[in-house]
Write an enzyme that holds these catalytic residues in place. Structure first.
Site, PDB file in Angstrom:
ATOM      1  N   HIS A  96       0.851  -1.190   0.000  1.00 17.67           N
ATOM      2  CA  HIS A  96       0.000   0.000   0.000  1.00 17.67           C
ATOM      3  C   HIS A  96       0.886   1.239   0.000  1.00 17.67           C
ATOM      4  CE1 HIS A  96      -2.922   3.008   1.248  1.00 17.67           C
ATOM      5  NE2 HIS A  96      -3.830   2.185   0.775  1.00 17.67           N
ATOM      6  N   GLU A 144      -3.403   2.893  -7.445  1.00 15.55           N
ATOM      7  CA  GLU A 144      -3.800   4.046  -6.626  1.00 15.55           C
ATOM      8  C   GLU A 144      -2.763   5.159  -6.742  1.00 15.55           C
ATOM      9  OE1 GLU A 144      -6.466   2.533  -2.987  1.00 15.55           O
ATOM     10  OE2 GLU A 144      -4.383   2.894  -2.466  1.00 15.55           O
TER      11      GLU A 144
HETATM   12  O1  G3P Z   1      -6.543   1.705   0.427  1.00 13.84           O
HETATM   13  C1  G3P Z   1      -7.468   2.626  -0.007  1.00 13.84           C
HETATM   14  C2  G3P Z   1      -6.897   3.930  -0.256  1.00 13.84           C
HETATM   15  O2  G3P Z   1      -5.610   4.198  -0.044  1.00 13.84           O
HETATM   16  C3  G3P Z   1      -7.739   4.978  -0.813  1.00 13.84           C
HETATM   17  O3  G3P Z   1      -8.094   5.769   0.273  1.00 13.84           O
HETATM   18  O4  G3P Z   1      -9.467   7.364   1.461  1.00 13.84           O
HETATM   19  O5  G3P Z   1      -8.862   7.763  -0.926  1.00 13.84           O
HETATM   20  O6  G3P Z   1     -10.495   5.976  -0.346  1.00 13.84           O
HETATM   21  P1  G3P Z   1      -9.290   6.784   0.097  1.00 13.84           P
END
Ligand code: G3P
Length: 225
Positions: A96, A144
């Site tokens: 992550h 991400e």
């Molecule tokens: O692991 C999920 C993440 O990092 C995204 O976080 O708060 O943007 O949904 P968020």
């Protein structure tokens, strides 16, 4: 444990104050209730220290937030694949953005997860990383962009090309690895867009954990499949 199927909604509880101690069961139960009501697949990633508590209380899939590649034995403070499996997890997040790993550690941890019978979701910040980690054959890859994490604009609106390119990059290496996307995802519209971009689900956190009523958000997330 209900079966893992796509589209997959993975809710990472991180270590928010809202999920400390027994409070974690409020959000975990909300996820379970909405999964049961709607027949959707919702996976929860509780804080590591709450993995066993959550896994004992609910019947939807629980993933740990991390594992190391250490074996059982004299390894103080490390998180073993066998340990989280014994705690009731059926899978784990790896790499992550808030818990970055070296490439060889990702590879070794995917292997350790496989050997323990855990599914693995390896996070990647962009399509290049996604392509590299695809070679380790994780169960899923989650794209991400770190700068959008915790924000109010979904990756599907702010950087749709990152999702599209990530899906293509992974497909070039192994077309069987489903790609998820995350960062800023909060609504069913965002999930719909993710699927249109080629993702097989989403990874999200603050939109659910920090919501006034997580059930309302969860119902909306799964409403537009
Ligand atoms: O692991 C999920 C993440 O990092 C995204 O976080 O708060 O943007 O949904 P968020």
């Amino acid at each position: 444990m209900t079966e893992l199927k796509t589209p997959l909604i993975v809710v990472n509880f991180k270590t928010y104050a809202e999920v400390e101690g027994p409070k974690v069961l409020d959000i975990a139960s909300a996820c379970q209730d909405v999964a049961a009501e709607t027949g959707s697949c919702i996976v929860v990633c509780p804080p590591l220290v709450e993995t066993a508590r959550v896994a004992a209380a609910i019947n939807i899939p629980v993933f740990s937030q991390h594992i190391d590649s250490k074996a059982a034995g004299a390894n103080t403070g490390w998180i073993t694949a066998r340990g989280v499996k014994a705690a009731g997890a059926v899978g784990t997040l790896l790499n992550h953005s808030e818990h970055r790993m070296m490439m060889y550690d990702i590879s070794a941890s995917v292997k350790a997860g496989n050997e323990a019978g855990l599914k693995t979701i390896v996070c990647a910040d962009n399509s290049e990383t996604a392509q590299k980690v695809a070679a380790y054959e994780p169960s899923y890859i989650a794209i991400e962009p770190p700068e959008l994490i915790g924000g109010d604009i979904s990756v599907t609106d702010a950087r749709p090309e990152v999702v599209r390119e990530g899906v293509e990059a992974v497909r070039r290496i192994d077309a069987h690895i489903p790609v998820l996307c995350g960062a800023g995802v909060k609504t069913g519209k965002d999930v719909r867009k993710a699927i249109e971009l080629g993702a097989k689900g989403v990874l999200l956190a603050s939109g659910v954990v920090k919501a006034k009523d997580p059930r309302v958000v969860l119902r909306d997330l799964v409403a537009r499949f």
